[in-house]
Write a protein that holds these residues in place. Structure first.
Motif, PDB file in Angstrom:
ATOM      1  N   PRO A   2       0.806  -1.234   0.000  1.00 61.23           N
ATOM      2  CA  PRO A   2       0.000   0.000   0.000  1.00 61.23           C
ATOM      3  C   PRO A   2       0.834   1.277   0.000  1.00 61.23           C
ATOM      4  CG  PRO A   2      -0.904  -1.595   1.561  1.00 61.23           C
ATOM      5  CD  PRO A   2       0.404  -2.147   1.107  1.00 61.23           C
ATOM      6  N   ASP A   3       1.969   1.281   0.700  1.00 60.28           N
ATOM      7  CA  ASP A   3       2.847   2.450   0.718  1.00 60.28           C
ATOM      8  C   ASP A   3       3.446   2.638  -0.675  1.00 60.28           C
ATOM      9  OD1 ASP A   3       4.804   4.377   1.058  1.00 60.28           O
ATOM     10  OD2 ASP A   3       5.631   3.487   2.881  1.00 60.28           O
ATOM     11  N   PRO A   4       3.227   3.799  -1.304  1.00 62.52           N
ATOM     12  CA  PRO A   4       3.689   3.989  -2.682  1.00 62.52           C
ATOM     13  C   PRO A   4       5.168   4.336  -2.813  1.00 62.52           C
ATOM     14  CG  PRO A   4       2.604   5.971  -1.929  1.00 62.52           C
ATOM     15  CD  PRO A   4       2.465   4.969  -0.817  1.00 62.52           C
ATOM     16  N   ALA A   5       5.897   4.427  -1.699  1.00 60.15           N
ATOM     17  CA  ALA A   5       7.265   4.948  -1.756  1.00 60.15           C
ATOM     18  C   ALA A   5       8.168   4.119  -2.667  1.00 60.15           C
ATOM     19  CB  ALA A   5       7.848   5.019  -0.351  1.00 60.15           C
ATOM     20  N   VAL A   6       8.087   2.794  -2.563  1.00 62.29           N
ATOM     21  CA  VAL A   6       8.955   1.952  -3.388  1.00 62.29           C
ATOM     22  C   VAL A   6       8.550   2.056  -4.851  1.00 62.29           C
ATOM     23  CG1 VAL A   6       9.707  -0.414  -3.865  1.00 62.29           C
ATOM     24  CG2 VAL A   6       9.531   0.387  -1.501  1.00 62.29           C
ATOM     25  N   ARG A   7       7.250   2.078  -5.132  1.00 59.87           N
ATOM     26  CA  ARG A   7       6.815   2.244  -6.524  1.00 59.87           C
ATOM     27  C   ARG A   7       7.300   3.568  -7.095  1.00 59.87           C
ATOM     28  NH1 ARG A   7       2.299  -0.065  -4.417  1.00 59.87           N
ATOM     29  NH2 ARG A   7       1.167   1.913  -4.218  1.00 59.87           N
ATOM     30  N   ALA A   8       7.262   4.622  -6.298  1.00 61.07           N
ATOM     31  CA  ALA A   8       7.751   5.924  -6.768  1.00 61.07           C
ATOM     32  C   ALA A   8       9.230   5.837  -7.135  1.00 61.07           C
ATOM     33  CB  ALA A   8       7.514   6.994  -5.708  1.00 61.07           C
ATOM     34  N   ALA A   9      10.009   5.162  -6.298  1.00 63.25           N
ATOM     35  CA  ALA A   9      11.435   4.987  -6.606  1.00 63.25           C
ATOM     36  C   ALA A   9      11.616   4.135  -7.850  1.00 63.25           C
ATOM     37  CB  ALA A   9      12.142   4.350  -5.415  1.00 63.25           C
ATOM     38  N   GLN A  10      10.789   3.114  -8.025  1.00 62.11           N
ATOM     39  CA  GLN A  10      10.897   2.255  -9.197  1.00 62.11           C
ATOM     40  C   GLN A  10      10.569   3.014 -10.481  1.00 62.11           C
ATOM     41  OE1 GLN A  10       8.197  -0.820  -7.785  1.00 62.11           O
ATOM     42  NE2 GLN A  10       9.920  -2.196  -7.347  1.00 62.11           N
ATOM     43  N   VAL A  11       9.562   3.878 -10.425  1.00 60.00           N
ATOM     44  CA  VAL A  11       9.226   4.696 -11.588  1.00 60.00           C
ATOM     45  C   VAL A  11      10.407   5.571 -11.977  1.00 60.00           C
ATOM     46  CG1 VAL A  11       7.806   6.628 -12.366  1.00 60.00           C
ATOM     47  CG2 VAL A  11       6.733   4.648 -11.262  1.00 60.00           C
ATOM     48  N   ALA A  12      11.031   6.212 -10.991  1.00 57.20           N
ATOM     49  CA  ALA A  12      12.190   7.058 -11.273  1.00 57.20           C
ATOM     50  C   ALA A  12      13.331   6.235 -11.869  1.00 57.20           C
ATOM     51  CB  ALA A  12      12.644   7.758  -9.995  1.00 57.20           C
ATOM     52  N   ASP A  13      13.549   5.034 -11.334  1.00 58.01           N
ATOM     53  CA  ASP A  13      14.610   4.173 -11.853  1.00 58.01           C
ATOM     54  C   ASP A  13      14.337   3.775 -13.303  1.00 58.01           C
ATOM     55  OD1 ASP A  13      15.873   4.221  -9.387  1.00 58.01           O
ATOM     56  OD2 ASP A  13      15.004   2.314  -8.719  1.00 58.01           O
ATOM     57  N   MET A  14      13.112   3.382 -13.591  1.00 61.95           N
ATOM     58  CA  MET A  14      12.775   2.946 -14.948  1.00 61.95           C
ATOM     59  C   MET A  14      12.950   4.074 -15.949  1.00 61.95           C
ATOM     60  SD  MET A  14       9.520   0.342 -14.467  1.00 61.95           S
ATOM     61  CE  MET A  14       8.407   1.664 -13.958  1.00 61.95           C
ATOM     62  N   LEU A  15      12.501   5.257 -15.602  1.00 66.56           N
ATOM     63  CA  LEU A  15      12.642   6.392 -16.517  1.00 66.56           C
ATOM     64  C   LEU A  15      14.108   6.733 -16.753  1.00 66.56           C
ATOM     65  CD1 LEU A  15       9.719   8.660 -15.271  1.00 66.56           C
ATOM     66  CD2 LEU A  15       9.853   7.422 -17.444  1.00 66.56           C
TER      67      LEU A  15
END
Length: 272
Positions: A172-185
């Motif tokens: 539920p915590d979006p923090a890791v997904r936010a980091a993953q989005v930045a990494d992918m971009l």
């Protein structure tokens, strides 16, 4: 140096599939993204042949799979699901493990779990990138770089398309997904490019907003759960130079997710 190597491989593929005088022209690609739930359907039955049938019915050129077991556990009979599906579908395969663990018994193959890209088209370059992850295999995990962000260069009639397959954090915590989005971009190069996968977030989630400044999601409905879908968390997304003709979410209970299928037109390409 990596980009130079990709350029050489793509150039070789280009001259193998098109006359020297040909210029890249619009190319149609049919793509599918599917969280296969390790071949276990909504009925709780393991049936990898049913998974293959669901994929085959969509007639895709390129497939991105999530939750793929390779000699991982009893739940999937310790099969190499990536190569088994490739054989059943008569497609090339690139498997990108997220986890790569010692076998349970000496001499057995290593236990792996991750994502895969299948393709009917040549894949002259593949790579397993690291992005931020919160391990499910450690007792007290902390966010850290880990593999499982797959890239394959797919060449269709001289046009090179970078295809990326991903499976983002489910918590539920979006923090890791936010980091993953930045990494992918950061990892994704110039277009045309496809990013396919289970993002574990709906389109309006704030952590996905940076993606929508670079990519466009194919217009589809909810994908999860498979029985009566209520959430749109699985995606086919594409960069500039690519346009969507159609997109669907086929009804199937072969997994706990439904797949996303899109027919795309690549209107610009590059060699490298």
């Amino acid at each position: 140096m990596r980009r130079i190597g990709v350029l050489v491989l793509v150039l070789l593929s280009f001259f193998a599939v098109a006359p020297a005088s040909a210029a890249p022209r619009p190319v149609t690609l049919r793509v599918l993204s599917y969280n296969i739930h390790t071949g276990i359907g909504s009925d709780g039955v393991l049936d990898l042949e049913r998974t293959a049938g669901t994929i085959r019915a969509a007639h895709p050129d390129v497939v991105a799979l999530q939750e793929v077991d390779v000699h991982w556990a009893e739940r999937s009979e310790f099969r190499d699901q990536a190569h088994a599906l490739a054989r059943l579908l008569r497609m090339r395969v690139f498997f990108a493990p997220i986890y790569d663990l010692d076998p349970l018994t000496p001499g057995a193959p290593r236990r792996q779990y991750g994502v895969a890209i299948l393709s009917r088209l040549p894949m002259p370059h593949t790579e397993n990138h690291e992005i931020t992850r919160l391990s499910t295999q450690e007792p007290n995990p902390v966010p850290a770089p880990a593999p499982g962000f797959a890239e394959a260069v797919v060449v269709a009639r001289g046009v090179a398309v970078h295809v990326y397959a991903t499976h983002l954090d489910y918590r539920p915590d979006p923090a890791v997904r936010a980091a993953q989005v930045a990494d992918m971009l950061r990892i994704m190069g110039p277009g045309p490019a496809l990013l396919l996968g289970d993002f574990n977030a709906t389109p309006d989630a704030p952590e996905l907003a940076p993606l929508w400044r670079k990519l466009t999601p194919a217009p589809t409905g909810p994908t999860y759960p498979a029985g009566v879908p209520a959430q749109r968390i699985d995606y086919v997304t594409f960069s500039t130079g690519i346009h969507v003709r159609s997109a669907t979410v086929p009804a199937t209970l072969a997994s706990d997710h439904r797949p996303v299928v899109a027919s795309l037109v690549v209107t610009s390409g590059y060699l490298g």
